[in-house]
Scaffold this active site. Sequence first.
Site, PDB file in Angstrom:
ATOM      1  CE  LYS A  32      38.547  41.502  23.201  1.00  0.00           C
ATOM      2  NZ  LYS A  32      39.394  41.045  24.309  1.00  0.00           N
ATOM      3  CD  GLU A  98      40.579  43.862  26.363  1.00  0.00           C
ATOM      4  OE1 GLU A  98      39.817  44.762  26.761  1.00  0.00           O
ATOM      5  OE2 GLU A  98      40.515  42.678  26.770  1.00  0.00           O
ATOM      6  CB  ALA A 100      41.552  38.302  21.401  1.00  0.00           C
TER       7      ALA A 100
HETATM    8  N1  LIG Z   1      42.504  43.269  40.139  1.00  0.00           N
HETATM    9  C1  LIG Z   1      41.423  42.513  40.056  1.00  0.00           C
HETATM   10  N2  LIG Z   1      40.675  42.242  41.153  1.00  0.00           N
HETATM   11  C2  LIG Z   1      39.576  41.479  41.089  1.00  0.00           C
HETATM   12  N3  LIG Z   1      39.116  40.920  39.963  1.00  0.00           N
HETATM   13  C3  LIG Z   1      39.797  41.137  38.833  1.00  0.00           C
HETATM   14  C4  LIG Z   1      40.988  41.937  38.816  1.00  0.00           C
HETATM   15  N4  LIG Z   1      41.441  41.982  37.540  1.00  0.00           N
HETATM   16  C5  LIG Z   1      40.595  41.263  36.800  1.00  0.00           C
HETATM   17  N5  LIG Z   1      39.599  40.760  37.566  1.00  0.00           N
HETATM   18  C6  LIG Z   1      38.481  39.912  37.100  1.00  0.00           C
HETATM   19  O1  LIG Z   1      39.028  38.810  36.395  1.00  0.00           O
HETATM   20  C7  LIG Z   1      38.273  38.529  35.231  1.00  0.00           C
HETATM   21  C8  LIG Z   1      39.167  38.638  33.995  1.00  0.00           C
HETATM   22  O2  LIG Z   1      39.609  39.992  33.852  1.00  0.00           O
HETATM   23  P1  LIG Z   1      39.559  40.739  32.439  1.00  0.00           P
HETATM   24  O3  LIG Z   1      38.215  40.512  31.799  1.00  0.00           O
HETATM   25  O4  LIG Z   1      39.978  42.142  32.642  1.00  0.00           O
HETATM   26  O5  LIG Z   1      40.658  39.873  31.650  1.00  0.00           O
HETATM   27  P2  LIG Z   1      41.079  39.966  30.106  1.00  0.00           P
HETATM   28  O6  LIG Z   1      42.544  39.786  30.075  1.00  0.00           O
HETATM   29  O7  LIG Z   1      40.508  41.192  29.528  1.00  0.00           O
HETATM   30  O8  LIG Z   1      40.376  38.686  29.465  1.00  0.00           O
HETATM   31  P3  LIG Z   1      40.082  38.404  27.878  1.00  0.00           P
HETATM   32  O9  LIG Z   1      41.287  37.678  27.369  1.00  0.00           O
HETATM   33  O10 LIG Z   1      38.855  37.536  27.955  1.00  0.00           O
HETATM   34  O11 LIG Z   1      39.827  39.716  27.201  1.00  0.00           O
HETATM   35  C9  LIG Z   1      37.106  39.499  35.221  1.00  0.00           C
HETATM   36  O12 LIG Z   1      35.987  38.896  35.802  1.00  0.00           O
HETATM   37  C10 LIG Z   1      37.603  40.652  36.079  1.00  0.00           C
HETATM   38  O13 LIG Z   1      36.562  41.356  36.663  1.00  0.00           O
HETATM   39 MG   LIG Z   2      39.249  41.429  27.911  1.00  0.00          MG
END
Ligand SMILES: Nc1ncnc2c1ncn2[C@@H]1O[C@H](COP(=O)(O)OP(=O)(O)OP(=O)(O)O)[C@@H](O)[C@H]1O
Ligand SMILES: [Mg+2]
Length: 201
Positions: A32, A98, A100
């Site tokens: 990341k 990954e 942002a």
């Molecule tokens: N399929 C799912 N079921 C339940 N909770 C989920 C699911 N997908 C994501 N989440 C929850 O939603 C939140 C955001 O997910 P995630 O951190 O993967 O997003 P991201 O796109 O990586 O965000 P960022 O832009 O901050 O990197 C987290 O708390 C994660 O555990």
């Molecule tokens: Mg993320």
Amino acid sequence: MRKVFITGTDTGVGKTLISSLLVKKFNAYYFKPIQTGSKEERDVNIVKNLTGLNGEYFLPEVYLLKEPLSPHLAAKRENKKIELKKIFCPQKEPLVVEGAGGVFVPLNENSFMLDLMQKFSLPVLVVARSTLGTINHTLLTLEALRQKKIDILGVILNGPLNLENKNAIEYYGKVKVLAEIPKLKTINSMGIEELLTNFNI
Ligand SMILES: Nc1ncnc2c1ncn2[C@@H]1O[C@H](COP(=O)(O)OP(=O)(O)OP(=O)(O)O)[C@@H](O)[C@H]1O
Ligand SMILES: [Mg+2]
């Protein structure tokens, strides 16, 4: 899959969860390059915990910024400037990178996350919500990637199954929805194992 860049239609859309699935499935390295909001949580630690892989699979961030803000702002708050020329794609395989937020997240006065994807020159996987609003966000994201001639691997829909949205994204976006990840009650390493066994990811 040898190397992939994970982007999303938004922040919090599930990029880290999908990254964890891929890292676990392929025994991949995880990178990341730009992490904001590090005073709260670092995605690298989430992926480490969810996959249980050895520490060597987790490459250090290039920019680790404290505030949970857009990278250009989080950097400014610390009197730093994100420079694309300081960020390189690691020579490791398999590799999950990954981003942002999404494609038009600004990194500094004149570059966006899209420019980093272009520099890395990796095929991109778009993570999108399955729910209302996703057609517009996903088509906009695909359009931006195509304008920059970035190779699109496909879309992963995250959240309650929605066949109409899946079909619309495939038809209008001329793209394949590679997987649909259901909403999980709890996100833990067992959930990751279960998803990998029960779904064709
Ligand atoms: N399929 C799912 N079921 C339940 N909770 C989920 C699911 N997908 C994501 N989440 C929850 O939603 C939140 C955001 O997910 P995630 O951190 O993967 O997003 P991201 O796109 O990586 O965000 P960022 O832009 O901050 O990197 C987290 O708390 C994660 O555990
Ligand atoms: Mg993320």
